[in-house]
Design a protein around this motif. Structure first.
Motif, mmCIF file in Angstrom:
data_model
loop_
_atom_site.group_PDB
_atom_site.id
_atom_site.type_symbol
_atom_site.label_atom_id
_atom_site.label_comp_id
_atom_site.label_asym_id
_atom_site.label_seq_id
_atom_site.Cartn_x
_atom_site.Cartn_y
_atom_site.Cartn_z
ATOM 1 N N HIS A 161 4.174 -13.530 -6.061
ATOM 2 C CA HIS A 161 2.865 -14.081 -5.705
ATOM 3 C C HIS A 161 2.200 -14.583 -6.970
ATOM 4 C CE1 HIS A 161 -0.136 -14.995 -2.793
ATOM 5 N NE2 HIS A 161 0.329 -14.131 -1.899
ATOM 6 N N VAL A 162 1.056 -15.231 -6.827
ATOM 7 C CA VAL A 162 0.378 -15.844 -7.969
ATOM 8 C C VAL A 162 -0.405 -14.842 -8.804
ATOM 9 C CG1 VAL A 162 0.240 -18.104 -6.848
ATOM 10 C CG2 VAL A 162 -1.639 -16.477 -6.557
ATOM 11 N N ASN A 163 -0.676 -13.659 -8.235
ATOM 12 C CA ASN A 163 -1.361 -12.584 -8.950
ATOM 13 C C ASN A 163 -1.052 -11.268 -8.225
ATOM 14 O OD1 ASN A 163 -3.101 -12.414 -6.686
ATOM 15 N ND2 ASN A 163 -4.571 -13.812 -7.630
ATOM 16 N N ASN A 164 -1.744 -10.217 -8.591
ATOM 17 C CA ASN A 164 -1.468 -8.909 -7.986
ATOM 18 C C ASN A 164 -2.495 -8.508 -6.921
ATOM 19 O OD1 ASN A 164 0.995 -8.013 -9.022
ATOM 20 N ND2 ASN A 164 0.055 -7.421 -10.952
ATOM 21 N N HIS A 165 -3.080 -9.486 -6.252
ATOM 22 C CA HIS A 165 -4.093 -9.149 -5.253
ATOM 23 C C HIS A 165 -3.532 -8.295 -4.115
ATOM 24 C CE1 HIS A 165 -2.427 -12.679 -3.155
ATOM 25 N NE2 HIS A 165 -2.912 -12.130 -2.053
ATOM 26 N N GLN A 166 -2.230 -8.462 -3.782
ATOM 27 C CA GLN A 166 -1.668 -7.625 -2.724
ATOM 28 C C GLN A 166 -1.583 -6.162 -3.167
ATOM 29 O OE1 GLN A 166 1.915 -8.859 -0.752
ATOM 30 N NE2 GLN A 166 0.951 -10.671 0.146
ATOM 31 N N VAL A 167 -1.283 -5.930 -4.419
ATOM 32 C CA VAL A 167 -1.250 -4.565 -4.954
ATOM 33 C C VAL A 167 -2.657 -3.974 -4.899
ATOM 34 C CG1 VAL A 167 -0.823 -3.138 -7.005
ATOM 35 C CG2 VAL A 167 0.736 -5.017 -6.443
ATOM 36 N N ASP A 168 -3.634 -4.747 -5.379
ATOM 37 C CA ASP A 168 -5.020 -4.269 -5.400
ATOM 38 C C ASP A 168 -5.530 -3.979 -3.990
ATOM 39 O OD1 ASP A 168 -4.944 -4.627 -8.148
ATOM 40 O OD2 ASP A 168 -5.922 -6.589 -8.072
ATOM 41 N N PHE A 169 -5.263 -4.871 -3.049
ATOM 42 C CA PHE A 169 -5.741 -4.699 -1.682
ATOM 43 C C PHE A 169 -5.054 -3.517 -1.002
ATOM 44 C CE2 PHE A 169 -6.083 -5.865 2.860
ATOM 45 C CZ PHE A 169 -7.468 -5.874 2.947
ATOM 46 N N THR A 170 -3.764 -3.371 -1.237
ATOM 47 C CA THR A 170 -3.021 -2.246 -0.666
ATOM 48 C C THR A 170 -3.592 -0.928 -1.174
ATOM 49 O OG1 THR A 170 -1.018 -3.585 -0.421
ATOM 50 C CG2 THR A 170 -0.722 -1.181 -0.483
ATOM 51 N N LYS A 171 -3.873 -0.845 -2.463
ATOM 52 C CA LYS A 171 -4.463 0.385 -3.032
ATOM 53 C C LYS A 171 -5.820 0.668 -2.399
ATOM 54 C CE LYS A 171 -2.192 0.373 -7.516
ATOM 55 N NZ LYS A 171 -2.325 0.154 -8.963
ATOM 56 N N LEU A 172 -6.626 -0.348 -2.246
ATOM 57 C CA LEU A 172 -7.956 -0.186 -1.667
ATOM 58 C C LEU A 172 -7.880 0.342 -0.231
ATOM 59 C CD1 LEU A 172 -11.066 -0.819 -2.041
ATOM 60 C CD2 LEU A 172 -10.557 -2.951 -0.850
ATOM 61 N N ILE A 173 -7.038 -0.260 0.589
ATOM 62 C CA ILE A 173 -6.909 0.161 1.985
ATOM 63 C C ILE A 173 -6.316 1.571 2.067
ATOM 64 C CG2 ILE A 173 -5.772 -0.319 4.198
ATOM 65 C CD1 ILE A 173 -8.163 -2.182 3.437
ATOM 66 N N ALA A 174 -5.308 1.845 1.256
ATOM 67 C CA ALA A 174 -4.687 3.178 1.263
ATOM 68 C C ALA A 174 -5.715 4.255 0.919
ATOM 69 C CB ALA A 174 -3.511 3.222 0.299
ATOM 70 N N GLU A 175 -6.580 3.983 -0.057
ATOM 71 C CA GLU A 175 -7.580 4.962 -0.481
ATOM 72 C C GLU A 175 -8.726 5.085 0.525
ATOM 73 O OE1 GLU A 175 -8.776 3.785 -4.431
ATOM 74 O OE2 GLU A 175 -6.743 4.090 -5.211
ATOM 75 N N ARG A 176 -9.229 3.955 0.987
ATOM 76 C CA ARG A 176 -10.414 3.988 1.861
ATOM 77 C C ARG A 176 -10.095 4.326 3.313
ATOM 78 N NH1 ARG A 176 -14.400 -0.940 0.125
ATOM 79 N NH2 ARG A 176 -14.821 -0.171 -1.959
ATOM 80 N N MET A 177 -8.992 3.808 3.820
ATOM 81 C CA MET A 177 -8.695 3.958 5.243
ATOM 82 C C MET A 177 -7.606 4.997 5.523
ATOM 83 S SD MET A 177 -10.909 1.843 6.333
ATOM 84 C CE MET A 177 -10.549 1.808 8.070
ATOM 85 N N ASN A 178 -6.717 5.208 4.569
ATOM 86 C CA ASN A 178 -5.604 6.156 4.721
ATOM 87 C C ASN A 178 -4.803 5.906 6.003
ATOM 88 O OD1 ASN A 178 -3.985 8.353 3.906
ATOM 89 N ND2 ASN A 178 -5.123 9.741 5.223
ATOM 90 N N ASN A 179 -4.576 4.619 6.306
ATOM 91 C CA ASN A 179 -3.838 4.290 7.533
ATOM 92 C C ASN A 179 -2.598 3.430 7.279
ATOM 93 O OD1 ASN A 179 -5.177 1.939 6.888
ATOM 94 N ND2 ASN A 179 -6.088 1.639 8.903
ATOM 95 N N ILE A 180 -2.206 3.339 6.016
ATOM 96 C CA ILE A 180 -0.968 2.649 5.646
ATOM 97 C C ILE A 180 -0.208 3.545 4.675
ATOM 98 C CG2 ILE A 180 -1.949 0.332 5.987
ATOM 99 C CD1 ILE A 180 -2.146 0.092 2.914
ATOM 100 N N ILE A 181 1.077 3.238 4.507
ATOM 101 C CA ILE A 181 1.908 3.985 3.554
ATOM 102 C C ILE A 181 2.327 3.001 2.461
ATOM 103 C CG2 ILE A 181 4.024 5.315 3.223
ATOM 104 C CD1 ILE A 181 3.878 5.913 6.307
#
Length: 168
Positions: A99-119
């Motif tokens: 990808h062009v940057n690491n926004h998917q890494v950042d977004f995945t971390k955010l959702i994992a921490e806030r929602m705890n509904n992904i692995i």
């Protein structure tokens, strides 16, 4: 059945598809694997491969999958969540030119921490263990009956019931 989707982003995500194919070849994954590979070029030898899928095909595959493995694009993992699945999310990474940057890494971390509904799986070497331990890991996640939607609806129902009792 395990469904792997990499979405429609034009950069390759061969790293994920190759790892899944390796896990099937080694016997670590024993069930059928369906892969939507988009613009990736790795040709898995042990998985059912689809470059793209129609909307109806995607919906049916999300619905029928026991496990969904997806890239970190929100629409892909939200789709899995809508079918009551806790997706394994492997975000595309800039270091691998996915990808062009690491926004998917950042977004995945955010959702994992806030929602705890992904692995989340940030190191592809952890994917086999994550798949093997999936049923145990899912029990620690917010999904299905323990989702925020369910809690919201239950809380709202209590408020409405209380208001109705007060009016009587």
């Amino acid at each position: 059945m395990i469904f792997v989707t990499v979405g429609t982003h034009e950069q390759l995500f061969n790293r994920l598809i190759e790892k899944v194919d390796e896990l099937v070849a080694s016997g670590e994954i024993k069930e059928k694997v369906v892969v939507q590979y988009g613009f990736s070029t790795y040709e898995a030898k042990h998985c059912e491969m689809h470059k793209m899928m129609s909307f109806d095909e995607m919906q049916g595959t999300f619905r029928d999958a026991r496990i969904v493995i997806t890239h970190g694009g929100p629409s892909s993992f939200v789709e899995a969540l809508q079918y009551g699945k806790v997706p394994i999310v492997v975000p595309r990474q800039l270091d691998f030119n996915e990808h062009v940057n690491n926004h998917q890494v950042d977004f995945t971390k955010l959702i994992a921490e806030r929602m705890n509904n992904i692995i989340p799986v940030y190191d592809i070497g952890d994917l086999g263990k994550t798949v093997a331990d999936y049923d145990t890991i899912v029990k620690t996640k917010n999904s299905g009956e323990s989702s925020n939607n369910k809690k919201f609806n239950d809380d709202l129902e209590k408020i409405v019931d209380g208001l109705m009792r007060e009016r009587k």
